[in-house]
Design a protein around this motif. Structure first.
Motif, short mmCIF file in Angstrom:
data_model
loop_
_atom_site.label_atom_id
_atom_site.label_comp_id
_atom_site.label_asym_id
_atom_site.label_seq_id
_atom_site.Cartn_x
_atom_site.Cartn_y
_atom_site.Cartn_z
N THR A 151 0.82 -1.25 -0.06
CA THR A 151 0.14 -0.07 -0.04
C THR A 151 0.80 1.09 0.14
N ASP A 152 0.35 2.24 -0.48
CA ASP A 152 0.77 3.50 -0.32
C ASP A 152 0.47 4.49 1.10
N THR A 153 -0.57 3.71 1.67
CA THR A 153 -1.11 4.45 2.91
C THR A 153 -1.02 3.63 3.79
N ALA A 154 0.48 3.36 4.25
CA ALA A 154 0.71 2.32 5.40
C ALA A 154 -0.03 2.88 6.85
N GLU A 155 0.10 4.16 7.33
CA GLU A 155 -0.43 4.63 8.35
C GLU A 155 -1.77 3.95 8.70
N ASP A 156 -2.63 4.25 7.49
CA ASP A 156 -3.99 3.81 7.57
C ASP A 156 -4.37 2.47 7.86
N ASP B 110 -8.75 -4.57 -3.89
CA ASP B 110 -7.69 -3.90 -4.70
C ASP B 110 -6.04 -4.29 -3.59
N GLU B 111 -6.29 -3.82 -2.59
CA GLU B 111 -5.10 -4.03 -1.76
C GLU B 111 -4.56 -5.46 -1.73
N GLN B 112 -5.63 -6.53 -1.69
CA GLN B 112 -5.23 -7.70 -1.69
C GLN B 112 -4.64 -8.27 -2.93
N ASP B 113 -5.11 -7.66 -3.90
CA ASP B 113 -4.84 -8.19 -5.30
C ASP B 113 -3.12 -7.71 -5.62
N ARG B 114 -3.02 -6.32 -4.89
CA ARG B 114 -1.63 -5.75 -5.29
C ARG B 114 -0.71 -6.55 -4.54
N THR B 115 -1.31 -6.96 -3.16
CA THR B 115 -0.28 -7.78 -2.31
C THR B 115 0.09 -9.18 -2.93
N VAL B 116 -0.88 -9.55 -3.55
CA VAL B 116 -0.80 -10.83 -3.84
C VAL B 116 0.23 -10.89 -5.23
N ASP B 117 0.02 -9.79 -6.13
CA ASP B 117 0.88 -9.66 -7.26
C ASP B 117 2.52 -9.55 -6.83
N LEU B 118 2.89 -8.90 -5.83
CA LEU B 118 4.05 -8.89 -5.55
C LEU B 118 4.37 -10.15 -4.84
N LEU B 119 3.82 -10.72 -4.00
CA LEU B 119 4.06 -11.78 -3.33
C LEU B 119 4.51 -13.07 -4.47
N VAL C 242 3.73 -4.03 6.12
CA VAL C 242 3.00 -3.08 5.40
C VAL C 242 3.91 -2.11 4.69
N GLY C 243 3.65 -1.79 3.28
CA GLY C 243 4.32 -0.64 2.83
C GLY C 243 4.21 -0.85 1.29
N THR C 244 5.17 0.02 0.72
CA THR C 244 5.26 -0.26 -0.78
C THR C 244 5.94 -1.67 -1.24
N GLU C 245 5.96 -1.70 -2.39
CA GLU C 245 6.53 -3.11 -3.04
C GLU C 245 7.83 -3.19 -2.59
N THR C 246 8.80 -2.13 -2.65
CA THR C 246 9.87 -2.06 -2.01
C THR C 246 10.38 -2.55 -0.65
#
Length: 303
Positions: free
Chosen positions: A218-223, A289-298, A259-263
């Motif tokens: 995510t780009d909104t880690a604090e949230d 959407d957050e889960q999809d983005r996470t699964v893509d990176l993993l 939690v954080g960006t891809e990097t």
């Protein structure tokens, strides 16, 4: 370090069809294992049997099934049934359960959890191998055998272990340990060295160490961390997790979740590899959407 994917309710309310879709995604993306946990919804072993039968090209596991409600003769029969259904791809993760649930919901004793697990595993191992037992211990009596046709191999057994004494039991009597809400410091400085030492002393092979945590790219880690703190607040309160969080210097689950960006997420995962974790169990967290983005990176990292 392999990467597996948690499926089911730990990622949010899920129908059985949703769980099957998650397993199919995990298999198609090349993840090592699809893991399911036992909570207050779907039965973990039944779910993983259904999913593992429908999806043939991924290992499956429970992380974990609490054992106080299931006598080892019952659990051995269930596990061997699942093992046959999934053609030998099962890892059976078992745990003592959370005191508040075991005693509060089921009215079962929770004293001496390490002794109870030691006696349980002493019986469960032979039963999974097809041997007969006649055991009368301080907390457990078991006599008999589980006989299944077809030469079903015993599944690998992991123990939910975070405290020093339970980690020792996992090293001596099981194939490894599974952790939840446990960070790289506690794993690298306490759990991994202790379980390796216990397994070596018992003449057992090098143990598996499976570490599970919520993960969100995510780009909104604090949230996201604020949402994790609210959703998993119980883990900051119960003794089973509180001691491990304290070893990590964490106030709550939000501090150990990845939690954080891809990097940032990729860099965080290397800490678990360096701590000696053999497989990371990622529980994608957040919106669809957050889960999809996470699964893509993993999936990219798993390859």
């Amino acid at each position: 370090m392999q990467i597996g994917l948690a499926v089911g309710d730990v990622r949010g309310p899920a129908t059985l069809a949703t769980v099957l879709d998650q397993v199919r995604v995990a298999a198609g993306a090349g993840f090592a294992t699809a893991w399911t946990s036992q909570a207050l919804g779907w039965d973990a072993l039944t779910t993983i049997a259904v999913a593992g039968t429908a999806v043939a090209d991924i290992a499956v596991g429970t992380a974990v099934v609490p054992v106080p409600q299931r006598h080892p003769l019952v659990l051995a029969a269930q596990a061997l049934t699942v093992q046959a259904a999934v053609a030998g791809r099962l890892t059976l993760g078992a745990g003592a359960g959370i005191d508040a649930m075991v005693s509060g919901m089921f009215g079962l004793p929770t004293d001496r959890p390490v002794l109870r697990m030691r006696e349980y595993l002493t019986v469960l191992g032979p039963l999974l191998r097809g041997d007969s037992v006649d055991y009368r211990g301080e907390t457990l009596t078991a006599a008999g055998a589980v006989s299944v046709s077809g030469g079903v191999p015993a599944p690998s057994v992991l123990v939910a272990a975070m405290g020093p004494r339970m980690v020792r039991v996992a090293g001596e009597l099981a194939d490894g340990a599974a952790t939840w809400m446990t960070g790289p410091k506690a794993l690298g400085e306490h759990i991994v060295p202790a379980i390796n030492k216990a397994a070596a002393s018992a003449g057992r092979p090098a143990p598996r160490v499976v570490a599970g945590l919520p993960v969100c790219v995510t780009d909104t880690a604090e949230d996201v961390r604020a949402r994790i703190a609210e959703q998993f607040a119980l883990a900051a309160q119960v003794p089973e997790y509180r001691a491990t969080l304290d070893r990590e210097g964490a106030a709550g689950p939000q501090d150990v979740a990845i939690v954080g960006t891809e990097t940032e997420v990729a860099q965080a995962l290397t800490q678990f590899r360096d701590a000696g974790v053999t497989e990371f169990m990622a529980a994608p967290y957040g919106t669809a959407d957050e889960q999809d983005r996470t699964v893509d990176l993993l999936a990219e990292l798993a390859r």
